[in-house]
Design a protein around this motif. Structure first.
Motif, PDB file in Angstrom:
ATOM      1  N   HIS A  55       0.826  -1.205   0.000  1.00  0.00           N
ATOM      2  CA  HIS A  55       0.000   0.000   0.000  1.00  0.00           C
ATOM      3  C   HIS A  55       0.864   1.261   0.000  1.00  0.00           C
ATOM      4  O   HIS A  55       0.595   2.220  -0.730  1.00  0.00           O
ATOM      5  CB  HIS A  55      -0.931  -0.039   1.215  1.00  0.00           C
ATOM      6  N   GLU A  58       2.413   1.592  -3.443  1.00  0.00           N
ATOM      7  CA  GLU A  58       1.383   2.035  -4.388  1.00  0.00           C
ATOM      8  C   GLU A  58       1.159   3.545  -4.286  1.00  0.00           C
ATOM      9  O   GLU A  58       1.124   4.246  -5.312  1.00  0.00           O
ATOM     10  CB  GLU A  58       0.073   1.293  -4.122  1.00  0.00           C
ATOM     11  N   ALA A  62       2.332   6.083  -7.264  1.00  0.00           N
ATOM     12  CA  ALA A  62       1.283   6.883  -7.913  1.00  0.00           C
ATOM     13  C   ALA A  62       1.686   8.353  -7.921  1.00  0.00           C
ATOM     14  O   ALA A  62       1.530   9.048  -8.930  1.00  0.00           O
ATOM     15  CB  ALA A  62      -0.054   6.693  -7.194  1.00  0.00           C
ATOM     16  N   ASP A  77      -2.849   3.238 -14.829  1.00  0.00           N
ATOM     17  CA  ASP A  77      -3.017   2.625 -13.519  1.00  0.00           C
ATOM     18  C   ASP A  77      -1.749   1.907 -13.066  1.00  0.00           C
ATOM     19  O   ASP A  77      -1.026   1.330 -13.876  1.00  0.00           O
ATOM     20  CB  ASP A  77      -4.173   1.617 -13.567  1.00  0.00           C
ATOM     21  N   SER A  79      -1.246  -0.788  -9.981  1.00  0.00           N
ATOM     22  CA  SER A  79      -2.003  -1.478  -8.941  1.00  0.00           C
ATOM     23  C   SER A  79      -1.332  -2.785  -8.540  1.00  0.00           C
ATOM     24  O   SER A  79      -0.671  -3.430  -9.352  1.00  0.00           O
ATOM     25  CB  SER A  79      -3.437  -1.726  -9.406  1.00  0.00           C
ATOM     26  N   PHE A  87       3.233  -5.697  -9.069  1.00  0.00           N
ATOM     27  CA  PHE A  87       2.274  -4.683  -9.476  1.00  0.00           C
ATOM     28  C   PHE A  87       2.017  -4.775 -10.974  1.00  0.00           C
ATOM     29  O   PHE A  87       2.870  -5.251 -11.726  1.00  0.00           O
ATOM     30  CB  PHE A  87       2.828  -3.283  -9.171  1.00  0.00           C
TER      31      PHE A  87
END
Length: 150
Positions: A55, A58, A62, A77, A79, A87
């Motif tokens: 998390h 990510e 991002a 994206d 993810s 990922f």
């Protein structure tokens, strides 16, 4: 192996060597090209990342991908995989795999400089308490210099 149309289910997970970046799929729809990458950090069925680390990675990636100064505008994206070994990156265009690998290494090195996780709060995240920056940095240190093309 079972018959399947899912690309990642067709991959023989016993034959890959993580960490790596590979092109998982190319699609074109109404003239729009999309490329999906598999960014694998952990050896499948041997190790997995904790959800808090995933998390944190990510959120930071991002932020890095969307940075107006040096980000990649083609990214749709970034993810995590359900198996917690890596990922998926989905982007417009047939973005060059080698160029993306170099940018990912740059972004991962930037991640090591973060003192806090972007948007790690109740307003901006649906599970902000489940993040582990320390573990994320440990994982990134382990993979960043060993990341190769597959």
């Amino acid at each position: 192996m079972d018959k399947t149309n899912v690309e990642s289910f067709k991959l023989d997970h016993t034959k890959v060597k993580a960490p790596y970046l590979r092109i998982a799929k190319d699609l074109e729809y109404n003239g729009v090209k999309v490329r999906k990458f598999d960014l694998r950090f952990c050896q499948p069925n041997k190790e997995a990342m904790e959800t808090g680390a995933i998390h944190a990675i990510e959120h930071i990636m991002a932020e890095e991908f969307n940075n107006s100064e040096y980000g990649i505008k083609e990214i749709i994206d970034f993810s995590p995989m359900g198996c917690r070994t890596g990922f998926y990156i989905i982007m417009f265009t047939e973005f060059d795999q080698k160029e993306l690998l170099e940018k990912i290494k740059f972004y991962l090195n930037n991640l090591l400089k973060y003192d806090e996780i972007p948007a790690a709060n109740e307003i901006q995240c649906g599970n902000y308490k489940d993040m582990d920056l320390k573990r994320a940095k440990e994982i990134v240190k382990k993979v960043v210099n060993n990341l190769e093309l597959f």
